[in-house]
Design a protein around this motif. Structure first.
Motif, short mmCIF file in Angstrom:
data_model
loop_
_atom_site.label_atom_id
_atom_site.label_comp_id
_atom_site.label_asym_id
_atom_site.label_seq_id
_atom_site.Cartn_x
_atom_site.Cartn_y
_atom_site.Cartn_z
N LEU A 116 29.16 -0.91 -2.87
CA LEU A 116 29.21 -1.88 -3.64
C LEU A 116 29.69 -1.63 -5.24
N HIS A 117 29.36 -0.51 -5.46
CA HIS A 117 30.03 0.68 -7.14
C HIS A 117 31.34 0.60 -6.92
N TRP A 118 31.69 0.91 -8.64
CA TRP A 118 32.52 1.07 -8.30
C TRP A 118 33.71 2.14 -7.72
N ASP A 119 33.29 3.07 -7.71
CA ASP A 119 33.46 3.96 -6.17
C ASP A 119 34.10 3.42 -4.47
N PHE A 120 33.00 2.37 -4.37
CA PHE A 120 32.99 2.14 -3.51
C PHE A 120 34.50 1.45 -2.91
N ILE A 121 34.41 0.25 -4.13
CA ILE A 121 35.61 -0.98 -3.90
C ILE A 121 37.03 -0.09 -4.21
N LEU A 122 36.51 1.07 -4.99
CA LEU A 122 37.92 1.60 -5.37
C LEU A 122 38.14 2.36 -3.60
N SER A 123 37.34 2.68 -3.27
CA SER A 123 37.59 3.75 -1.72
C SER A 123 38.01 3.12 -0.67
N SER A 164 34.12 19.30 6.50
CA SER A 164 32.68 18.87 6.49
C SER A 164 31.73 18.99 6.52
N GLU A 165 31.87 18.94 8.59
CA GLU A 165 30.66 19.95 9.02
C GLU A 165 30.14 21.04 8.81
N MET A 166 31.61 21.74 8.25
CA MET A 166 31.09 23.43 8.48
C MET A 166 30.72 23.75 6.62
N GLY A 167 30.57 22.86 6.02
CA GLY A 167 30.37 22.88 4.69
C GLY A 167 31.20 22.98 3.60
N LEU A 168 32.63 23.01 4.21
CA LEU A 168 33.58 23.36 2.92
C LEU A 168 34.12 22.63 1.90
N TRP A 169 33.91 21.48 1.86
CA TRP A 169 33.52 20.34 1.57
C TRP A 169 32.96 18.96 1.68
N TYR A 170 32.93 18.13 0.81
CA TYR A 170 32.50 16.85 1.16
C TYR A 170 32.34 15.94 0.07
N TYR A 171 32.37 14.67 0.61
CA TYR A 171 33.20 13.08 -0.13
C TYR A 171 31.49 12.27 -1.02
N THR A 172 31.87 11.73 -2.30
CA THR A 172 31.03 10.93 -2.40
C THR A 172 32.01 9.42 -2.62
N GLY A 173 31.36 8.32 -3.18
CA GLY A 173 31.97 7.22 -2.82
C GLY A 173 32.64 6.81 -1.56
N VAL A 174 31.69 7.27 -0.35
CA VAL A 174 32.90 6.62 1.41
C VAL A 174 32.67 5.56 0.75
N ALA A 175 33.63 4.68 1.95
CA ALA A 175 33.66 3.79 2.05
C ALA A 175 32.95 3.38 3.64
N ILE A 181 43.60 15.09 -8.05
CA ILE A 181 42.85 14.05 -8.21
C ILE A 181 41.57 13.15 -7.68
N PHE A 182 41.35 13.48 -6.63
CA PHE A 182 40.15 13.39 -5.89
C PHE A 182 39.53 13.56 -6.26
N ARG A 183 39.20 15.15 -6.41
CA ARG A 183 37.98 15.74 -7.60
C ARG A 183 37.91 16.07 -8.25
N TRP A 184 39.15 14.83 -9.24
CA TRP A 184 38.89 14.86 -10.42
C TRP A 184 37.61 13.77 -10.79
N LEU A 185 38.28 11.92 -9.91
CA LEU A 185 37.58 11.57 -9.44
C LEU A 185 35.96 11.19 -9.81
N GLY A 186 35.85 12.79 -8.85
CA GLY A 186 33.98 12.78 -7.85
C GLY A 186 33.82 12.86 -6.62
N TYR A 187 35.25 12.31 -6.18
CA TYR A 187 35.20 11.42 -4.51
C TYR A 187 35.05 13.37 -3.60
N TYR A 188 35.53 14.36 -4.42
CA TYR A 188 36.22 15.58 -3.09
C TYR A 188 35.84 16.40 -3.86
N VAL A 189 34.55 17.17 -3.16
CA VAL A 189 33.59 17.97 -3.60
C VAL A 189 34.23 19.80 -3.09
N LEU A 190 34.80 20.24 -3.16
CA LEU A 190 34.98 21.88 -3.02
C LEU A 190 33.85 22.26 -2.55
#
Length: 193
Positions: free
Chosen positions: A42-49, A91-102, A151-160
């Motif tokens: 219920l935070h902004w990143d959840f709602i936007l997702s 994601s499982e291999m640790g190449l990237w991960y996400y924040t603000g997941v739905a 864009i998703f990296r800038w939003l902080g959703y997608y972390v390489l």
């Protein structure tokens, strides 16, 4: 720990060790769920997702080529399977991960895998059907790799972690070409006897 079944073809040590790994994974998932509930739900990143997961489908339902709905959905579901499987692996291999997941479970990021990628493919398939599929694949790959991902990296959703945008380009290109080929299949027929 669960009781091991006697007579298994797998050795007891192997079953026990695999169980230990799965218990660690389950414990970490519970810990992450608690974190997600307090810091994302219920935070902004959840709602936007969720907006990004739903809005493209509303757009597609309104503007799709109605007589091609079944064929387009077939392609869209292929894109969902393709993107979510590769996203899971990365994601499982640790190449990237996400924040603000739905949803704090698999698939890694619902808006990518279940909405943005498949709807973009379905829309692009309908647009300019006379254009070369390779040109359209290049456009799709460029937009996904060098516009959407940053864009998703800038939003902080997608972390390489161990990944670069240009590595995504051939994957998106291949996904679009496969979707294009599937969309042209002639194997659909009526189910009537």
């Amino acid at each position: 720990m669960e009781q091991l079944e006697i007579g298994s073809l797998q050795g007891e040590e192997k079953i026990r060790k695999a169980g230990e790994f799965f218990k660690k994974i389950a414990d970490l998932n519970k810990e992450y769920l608690t974190y997600w509930y307090h810091h994302t739900f219920l935070h902004w990143d959840f709602i936007l997702s969720w907006v990004l997961a739903i809005a493209p489908w509303i757009f597609w339902v309104k503007y799709r080529k109605k007589d091609s709905t079944g064929r387009l959905l077939f392609v869209g579901f292929f894109a969902i399977i393709f993107s979510s499987w590769l996203d899971f692996l990365g994601s499982e291999m640790g190449l990237w991960y996400y924040t603000g997941v739905a949803i704090p479970t698999i698939p890694s990021y619902v808006p990518w895998d279940f909405s943005l990628f498949p709807v973009a493919v379905m829309v692009l398939l309908q647009m300019k059907p006379s254009w070369s599929p390779y040109l359209k694949a290049a456009i799709y790959s460029t937009l996904c790799s060098f516009v959407a991902e940053p864009i998703f990296r800038w939003l902080g959703y997608y972390v390489l972690v161990h990944w670069a945008y240009w590595w995504s380009f051939p994957i998106y290109f291949l996904m679009y070409i496969l979707c294009e080929k599937i969309s042209k299949t002639k194997t659909f027929s009526k189910l009537d006897p």
